[in-house]
Design a protein around this motif. Structure first.
Motif, PDB file in Angstrom:
ATOM      1  N   UNK A 101       0.834  -1.202   0.000  1.00 37.90           N
ATOM      2  CA  UNK A 101       0.000   0.000   0.000  1.00 37.90           C
ATOM      3  C   UNK A 101       0.872   1.257   0.000  1.00 37.90           C
ATOM      4  N   UNK A 102       0.575   2.181  -0.912  1.00 36.80           N
ATOM      5  CA  UNK A 102       1.296   3.459  -0.971  1.00 36.80           C
ATOM      6  C   UNK A 102       0.894   4.321   0.216  1.00 36.80           C
ATOM      7  N   UNK A 103       1.813   5.132   0.674  1.00 38.37           N
ATOM      8  CA  UNK A 103       1.541   6.038   1.795  1.00 38.37           C
ATOM      9  C   UNK A 103       0.658   7.197   1.316  1.00 38.37           C
ATOM     10  N   UNK A 104      -0.071   7.785   2.243  1.00 37.73           N
ATOM     11  CA  UNK A 104      -0.948   8.916   1.923  1.00 37.73           C
ATOM     12  C   UNK A 104      -0.162  10.031   1.242  1.00 37.73           C
ATOM     13  N   UNK A 105       1.032  10.308   1.727  1.00 40.47           N
ATOM     14  CA  UNK A 105       1.886  11.345   1.142  1.00 40.47           C
ATOM     15  C   UNK A 105       2.167  11.036  -0.333  1.00 40.47           C
ATOM     16  N   UNK A 106       2.448   9.786  -0.647  1.00 39.03           N
ATOM     17  CA  UNK A 106       2.705   9.397  -2.030  1.00 39.03           C
ATOM     18  C   UNK A 106       1.475   9.630  -2.913  1.00 39.03           C
ATOM     19  N   UNK A 107       0.314   9.312  -2.364  1.00 42.49           N
ATOM     20  CA  UNK A 107      -0.916   9.455  -3.140  1.00 42.49           C
ATOM     21  C   UNK A 107      -1.240  10.919  -3.403  1.00 42.49           C
ATOM     22  N   UNK A 108      -0.985  11.780  -2.435  1.00 44.75           N
ATOM     23  CA  UNK A 108      -1.217  13.207  -2.635  1.00 44.75           C
ATOM     24  C   UNK A 108      -0.239  13.753  -3.672  1.00 44.75           C
TER      25      UNK A 108
END
Length: 161
Positions: A101-108
């Motif tokens: 799972x990608x981190x929230x920071x990566x997704x933003x």
């Protein structure tokens, strides 16, 4: 998602991802139009047809038309690692190294980097056609990949653990 490291990794290609994007845009625009009709009445549909500036200064319209896609996309990415369009074509967004799972920071970062991928005539999206891991510029900047998530690739122990 641990099985992704145990089985063959298959990255989602340009056409599959484009189809998923079109499905998502169809869903988001349908929801946005329906909400606009309910919230603002028939004048909203006229606004959509003619692109009138009647609603240009209304922050509620701006929130609906610009905020909904952001909330839709980031919300689905964070909850299910994919938008409904990507889920329908068996894809998930994961960290490029761990395939977890990608981190929230990566997704933003990935979402904001869409602008960079789109600006130069969409070259950042077309890059998917030529990249060995099928990463667009937005994927490279966020350090993510889009992988095929075929249920047949999962080991049976994943279902019983």
């Amino acid at each position: 998602m641990a099985a992704a490291t145990q089985t063959a990794i298959e990255y989602a290609g340009f056409w599959r991802r484009l189809f998923a994007f079109c499905l998502d845009m169809l869903m988001v625009s349908s929801i946005s139009s329906a909400l606009g009709l309910v919230l603002f009445g028939p004048d909203y549909l006229l606004h959509l047809q003619h692109g009138s500036s009647l609603f240009a200064s209304d922050w509620r319209i701006l929130l609906l038309e610009q905020g909904l896609p952001v909330i839709w996309t980031l919300g689905f990415w964070m909850l299910w690692m994919a938008t409904p369009g990507k889920l329908l074509v068996d894809c998930q967004i994961v960290d490029a190294d761990s395939h977890q799972r990608a981190k929230t920071r990566q997704l933003i970062i990935r979402y904001l980097a869409y602008i960079l991928s789109a600006l130069p005539l969409g070259l950042g999206f077309l890059w998917i056609l030529f990249d060995r891991r099928k990463q667009g510029w937005h994927d490279k900047l966020a350090h993510t990949v889009v992988m095929m998530q075929d249920e047949s690739l999962k080991s049976l122990k994943e279902y019983y653990v």
